[in-house]
Design a protein around this motif. Structure first.
Motif, PDB file in Angstrom:
ATOM      1  N   VAL A 325       0.834  -1.199   0.000  1.00  0.00           N
ATOM      2  CA  VAL A 325       0.000   0.000   0.000  1.00  0.00           C
ATOM      3  C   VAL A 325       0.871   1.253   0.000  1.00  0.00           C
ATOM      4  O   VAL A 325       0.614   2.211  -0.747  1.00  0.00           O
ATOM      5  N   ASP A 326       1.911   1.268   0.833  1.00  0.00           N
ATOM      6  CA  ASP A 326       2.811   2.427   0.864  1.00  0.00           C
ATOM      7  C   ASP A 326       3.531   2.607  -0.472  1.00  0.00           C
ATOM      8  O   ASP A 326       3.712   3.732  -0.948  1.00  0.00           O
ATOM      9  N   VAL A 327       3.951   1.488  -1.083  1.00  0.00           N
ATOM     10  CA  VAL A 327       4.628   1.574  -2.377  1.00  0.00           C
ATOM     11  C   VAL A 327       3.692   2.145  -3.428  1.00  0.00           C
ATOM     12  O   VAL A 327       4.075   3.018  -4.223  1.00  0.00           O
ATOM     13  N   ALA A 328       2.441   1.663  -3.446  1.00  0.00           N
ATOM     14  CA  ALA A 328       1.457   2.166  -4.414  1.00  0.00           C
ATOM     15  C   ALA A 328       1.173   3.647  -4.186  1.00  0.00           C
ATOM     16  O   ALA A 328       1.050   4.426  -5.151  1.00  0.00           O
ATOM     17  N   ASP A 329       1.070   4.064  -2.932  1.00  0.00           N
ATOM     18  CA  ASP A 329       0.817   5.484  -2.618  1.00  0.00           C
ATOM     19  C   ASP A 329       1.988   6.360  -3.072  1.00  0.00           C
ATOM     20  O   ASP A 329       1.777   7.466  -3.598  1.00  0.00           O
ATOM     21  N   GLY A 344      -3.461   3.333  -7.138  1.00  0.00           N
ATOM     22  CA  GLY A 344      -4.195   3.160  -5.889  1.00  0.00           C
ATOM     23  C   GLY A 344      -4.300   1.710  -5.479  1.00  0.00           C
ATOM     24  O   GLY A 344      -3.314   0.955  -5.518  1.00  0.00           O
ATOM     25  N   LYS A 345      -5.505   1.285  -5.115  1.00  0.00           N
ATOM     26  CA  LYS A 345      -5.710  -0.062  -4.580  1.00  0.00           C
ATOM     27  C   LYS A 345      -5.385  -1.151  -5.601  1.00  0.00           C
ATOM     28  O   LYS A 345      -4.832  -2.196  -5.246  1.00  0.00           O
ATOM     29  N   SER A 346      -5.728  -0.924  -6.861  1.00  0.00           N
ATOM     30  CA  SER A 346      -5.423  -1.931  -7.890  1.00  0.00           C
ATOM     31  C   SER A 346      -3.918  -2.157  -8.000  1.00  0.00           C
ATOM     32  O   SER A 346      -3.453  -3.293  -8.163  1.00  0.00           O
ATOM     33  N   THR A 347      -3.140  -1.090  -7.881  1.00  0.00           N
ATOM     34  CA  THR A 347      -1.685  -1.220  -7.935  1.00  0.00           C
ATOM     35  C   THR A 347      -1.155  -1.991  -6.736  1.00  0.00           C
ATOM     36  O   THR A 347      -0.292  -2.873  -6.868  1.00  0.00           O
TER      37      THR A 347
END
Length: 435
Positions: A325-329, A344-347
């Motif tokens: 989640v942190d990486v995607a953000d 976002g969430k998909s990533t």
């Protein structure tokens, strides 16, 4: 290779760092032979030879525990404290905030880790002193209270000194000091392992069998190097941004995910858990506990349980240390995205799926490497001193630390090369593999 070594000698700062590191490691090896007062070394060696959890400590202390020197606990309490605070940083909000405060937060966590190391050393020192007294390792004429206090303070002081030594090597030497201390302790066992293998070579094929064993070790080291450098490259594209009259972004990059993200932590945890009942049984002298300990110490049950725990801790530690989640953000914040995947969430879900798949391969690889020594000892009669030195956790640590240290030396050489190219005094030309 000769040119690279010559380049190292031409750089005063790098030369001083390497010599300083060698000097500090020499001091560590001298301290291994300084005995703790009030202990019978012969009794300690007999206890460790029975295969308890002390054998793990002896591995990472470079044989200091078998002689019960002032460095008997080695650097393991510091590693344990570091892992504890790393786990707490994802479960306790206050520590998590400290870890994200930059250099100031890291200094506070480092200070807490040092305090935790001393506390763990005192606790482990008391536990070891109590167990050794039960086994009759206390010398005659020494009172129990004096024995407990002396052992606790001596072992805690030895670990604190090693902690300082490791941090000093990291700051003023080359490589990671803590890792190099463990590395030095394991490497000193290599000559003993080859000596034992040569003296018992008739058990596994004579001279020809010894050559096959040496070739197998070389292949194993090459395989570990390959796996430790293996990554899954996820393509990342950065969107173009117009700021004033300039255009930023638009580049393509990759997000590297290591196959073995957890490193050597899974086998350390798995070994400690499996060997713990054997240690308790030895001190408690309970028949049922001894039967359980015998079943867990060797045989197919031990092998299956050991491999299963390694796979479990590989996933567990990867989940703790890597947050998709942190990486995607962060990707979204800097305008990056994975082609075909929505930000976002998909990533984060996509990264998590990829990480889950490659972690299975990494966990199976670590489990296989750690089971190799048992197979060599059980099926081929290879001496345990050589099998455990060139297999399992010890070989993973040796290869990993060697790769990291060489990478830092190469980084210094590359920096020196660029300084020479720009015309700095004393600039040289680096002709390494990247040159």
């Amino acid at each position: 290779m000769a040119d690279n070594i010559g380049n190292i000698a031409k750089i005063p700062e790098l030369r001083r760092r390497i010599l300083f590191t060698i000097l500090m490691l020499g001091i560590y090896r001298i301290g291994v032979f300084v005995p703790t007062p009030g202990i019978s070394a012969d009794v300690v060696k007999k206890i460790i030879s029975q295969g308890t959890v002390f054998e793990i400590f002896n591995l990472f202390s470079g044989g200091a525990l078998s002689q019960f020197s002032v460095f008997a606990l080695g650097i393991m309490p510091y590693i344990s404290a570091s892992i504890i605070f790393q786990l707490l940083s994802v479960s306790i909000p206050s520590i998590e905030r400290l870890s994200k405060e930059g250099e100031a937060g890291r200094k506070k966590i480092t200070r807490m880790t040092r305090y935790g190391t001393v506390i763990l050393s005192m606790i482990q020192g008391f536990g070891i002193a109590f167990g050794l007294k039960q086994q009759g390792a206390m010398l005659p004429g020494v009172s129990a209270l004096q024995f407990y206090i002396t052992t606790m303070v001596t072992l805690a002081a030895g670990t604190a000194f090693l902690m300082w030594l490791g941090e000093t090597i990291t700051e003023r030497g080359i490589g990671n000091g803590i890792s190099l201390i463990i590395f030095a302790g394991i490497v000193t066992r290599i000559p003993v392992g080859f000596r034992d293998a040569w003296s018992t070579k008739e058990q596994f094929g004579g001279f020809f069998g010894f050559l096959i064993l040496t070739a197998f070790i070389a292949v194993l080291i090459g395989f570990i190097i390959f796996m430790e450098r293996s990554t899954r490259q996820i393509p990342v594209q950065y969107a173009k941004r117009v700021v004033g009259r300039k255009i930023y972004g638009g580049q393509s990059s990759h997000l590297p995910l290591k196959v073995n993200t957890a490193g050597v932590i899974p086998p350390i945890f798995a070994s400690s858990i499996i060997m713990f009942p054997a240690t308790i049984a030895q001190f408690v002298q309970n028949k049922s506990m001894q039967m359980i300990a015998a079943a867990l110490s060797q045989g197919w049950l031990h092998t299956v349980l050991y491999g299963t725990l390694i796979i479990f801790f590989a996933y567990f530690y990867t989940a703790v240390t890597f947050n998709p989640v942190d990486v995607a953000d962060n990707l979204k914040k800097f305008g990056g995205f994975i082609p075909g995947i929505r930000p976002g969430k998909s990533t984060s879900d996509y990264i998590d799926r990829v990480l889950t798949r490659i972690t299975l391969g990494g966990a199976l690889y670590v489990a296989a490497i750690c089971i190799v020594p048992e197979l060599l000892i059980r099926n081929f009669g290879i001496p345990s001193s050589l099998a455990y030195t060139f297999g399992g956790t010890s070989l993973l640590i040796v290869v990993g630390v060697a790769m990291d240290t060489l990478a830092q030396i190469e980084s210094h050489l590359l920096t020196h090369h660029y300084e020479g190219f720009l015309g700095a005094k004393g600039g040289g030309r680096f002709r390494g593999r990247r040159g």
